[in-house]
Scaffold this active site. Structure first.
Site, mmCIF file in Angstrom:
data_model
loop_
_atom_site.group_PDB
_atom_site.id
_atom_site.type_symbol
_atom_site.label_atom_id
_atom_site.label_comp_id
_atom_site.label_asym_id
_atom_site.label_seq_id
_atom_site.Cartn_x
_atom_site.Cartn_y
_atom_site.Cartn_z
ATOM 1 N N ASN A 68 -7.837 -4.159 0.162
ATOM 2 C CA ASN A 68 -6.406 -4.141 0.485
ATOM 3 C C ASN A 68 -6.279 -3.473 1.845
ATOM 4 O O ASN A 68 -6.360 -2.259 1.949
ATOM 5 C CB ASN A 68 -5.651 -3.345 -0.601
ATOM 6 N N LYS A 103 -3.792 -3.143 3.633
ATOM 7 C CA LYS A 103 -2.456 -2.552 3.865
ATOM 8 C C LYS A 103 -1.973 -2.965 5.262
ATOM 9 O O LYS A 103 -2.327 -4.048 5.719
ATOM 10 C CB LYS A 103 -2.511 -1.041 3.675
ATOM 11 N N HIS A 156 2.206 -3.092 -6.016
ATOM 12 C CA HIS A 156 1.465 -1.937 -5.496
ATOM 13 C C HIS A 156 2.401 -0.726 -5.478
ATOM 14 O O HIS A 156 3.594 -0.864 -5.215
ATOM 15 C CB HIS A 156 0.924 -2.242 -4.097
ATOM 16 N N GLU A 172 2.906 1.474 -3.400
ATOM 17 C CA GLU A 172 3.641 1.673 -2.135
ATOM 18 C C GLU A 172 4.875 0.780 -2.088
ATOM 19 O O GLU A 172 5.889 1.145 -1.506
ATOM 20 C CB GLU A 172 2.691 1.421 -0.953
ATOM 21 N N GLU A 232 -4.241 1.768 -10.673
ATOM 22 C CA GLU A 232 -4.300 2.599 -9.480
ATOM 23 C C GLU A 232 -3.449 3.851 -9.692
ATOM 24 O O GLU A 232 -2.227 3.819 -9.475
ATOM 25 C CB GLU A 232 -3.767 1.832 -8.264
ATOM 26 N N GLY A 273 -5.424 6.825 -1.413
ATOM 27 C CA GLY A 273 -5.468 7.325 -0.041
ATOM 28 C C GLY A 273 -5.579 8.838 0.056
ATOM 29 O O GLY A 273 -5.395 9.420 1.126
ATOM 30 N N SER A 282 -9.004 5.575 -3.871
ATOM 31 C CA SER A 282 -10.122 6.304 -3.241
ATOM 32 C C SER A 282 -11.486 5.882 -3.776
ATOM 33 O O SER A 282 -12.401 6.695 -3.869
ATOM 34 C CB SER A 282 -9.918 7.824 -3.373
#
Ligand code: PGA
Length: 265
Positions: free
Chosen positions: A21, A23, A106, A108, A177, A183, A221
């Protein structure tokens, strides 16, 4: 007119899936170097490998991947088929560029774009209608984990997708996730991840009429150092990789770990 088939996914098999991904990262120059290095390094591996790229780069990466087994993914998809939805990209448009996967839900997007469970379910439906496999992300925040709400949260997020897409649920991919691991360099331990994957597996089994194993990826991560121990867990079928997918050497080490882990049970 005949109603459009509501799901025509290509289906998964027991090969593991490692999906990058990117991003909102990349450039025409950087993408070319990265994709060429990944393709060269993944030759002969016995797992699926995909990169989920920003929409403007789909055409570029589609060209770069030609003739290789690298698959292409998007990071989001509109819940709508077409029309007055400024800024949105439809599943049919993604399909025109050979897109095989679309990440939906996701964290985010849930957090910064206020995507609800219902919206995520509709996006998965729109992807399936065009034969694109949605990679449905679920995961709890740190506060939710600390409040012992992990199971409740991930089950609620997945239940919304099952509710809308139940008849073709075996066509989806799920990514667990934990938000606190994305991250941050903090990975869920293999045991923590496995515990949640087992919960999701049971929920999917109960919902699926087909005998196929739905791939459940871990994300947050995941890196060259921890990939093998995560992938050794019985219900972890692959990974959704953010930061480490931007460096060919790191991404290739994760791919090698998946290759060595062999097919899923
Ligand atoms: P990360 O991101 O690997 O950088 O933690 C994973 C993701 O958000 O998909």
């Amino acid at each position: 007119m005949w109603a459009r088939l509501s799901c025509r996914g290509e289906g998964m098999n027991r090969k593991r899936l490692i999906a990058g991904n990117w991003k909102m990262n990349g450039s025409v120059v950087a993408n070319e170097a990265l994709v060429r290095a990944v393709i060269a390094g993944m030759e002969g591996v016995n797992c699926r490998v995909a990169v989920c790229v920003p929409a403007p780069y789909l055409a570029q990466v589609q060209q770069l991947r030609a003739g290789s087994s690298l698959e292409l993914g998007a990071q989001d998809v509109s819940a709508h088929a077409q029309g007055a939805y400024t800024g949105e990209v439809s599943a049919a448009m993604l399909r025109e560029f050979g897109t095989r996967y679309a990440i939906v839900g996701h964290s985010e997007r849930r957090q910064y774009h206020a995507e609800s469970d219902a919206m995520v379910a509709d996006k998965a439906k729109a992807a399936l209608a065009e034969g694109i496999t949605p990679i449905v992300c679920v995961g709890e925040t740190l506060a939710e984990r600390e409040g012992s709400r992990t199971e409740e949260v991930v089950k609620r997020q997945l239940a919304a997708v099952i509710h809308v897409n139940g008849h073709c649920i075996s066509e989806i991919v799920v990514a667990y996730e934990p938000v606190w691991a994305i991250g941050t360099g903090k990975t869920a331990t293999p045991e923590q991840a496995q515990q949640v994957h087992a919960v999701l597996r049971a929920q999917l089994r109960a919902a699926s009429t087909r005998d196929s194993r739905i791939a459940i990826l871990y994300g947050g991560s995941m890196n060259a150092a921890n990939a093998a121990s995560l992938l050794a867990q019985p219900d972890i079928d692959g990974g959704l990789i953010g930061g480490a997918s931007l460096k060919a050497a790191d991404f290739l080490q994760i791919i090698a770990a998946a290759d060595q882990a062999g097919a899923t049970p």
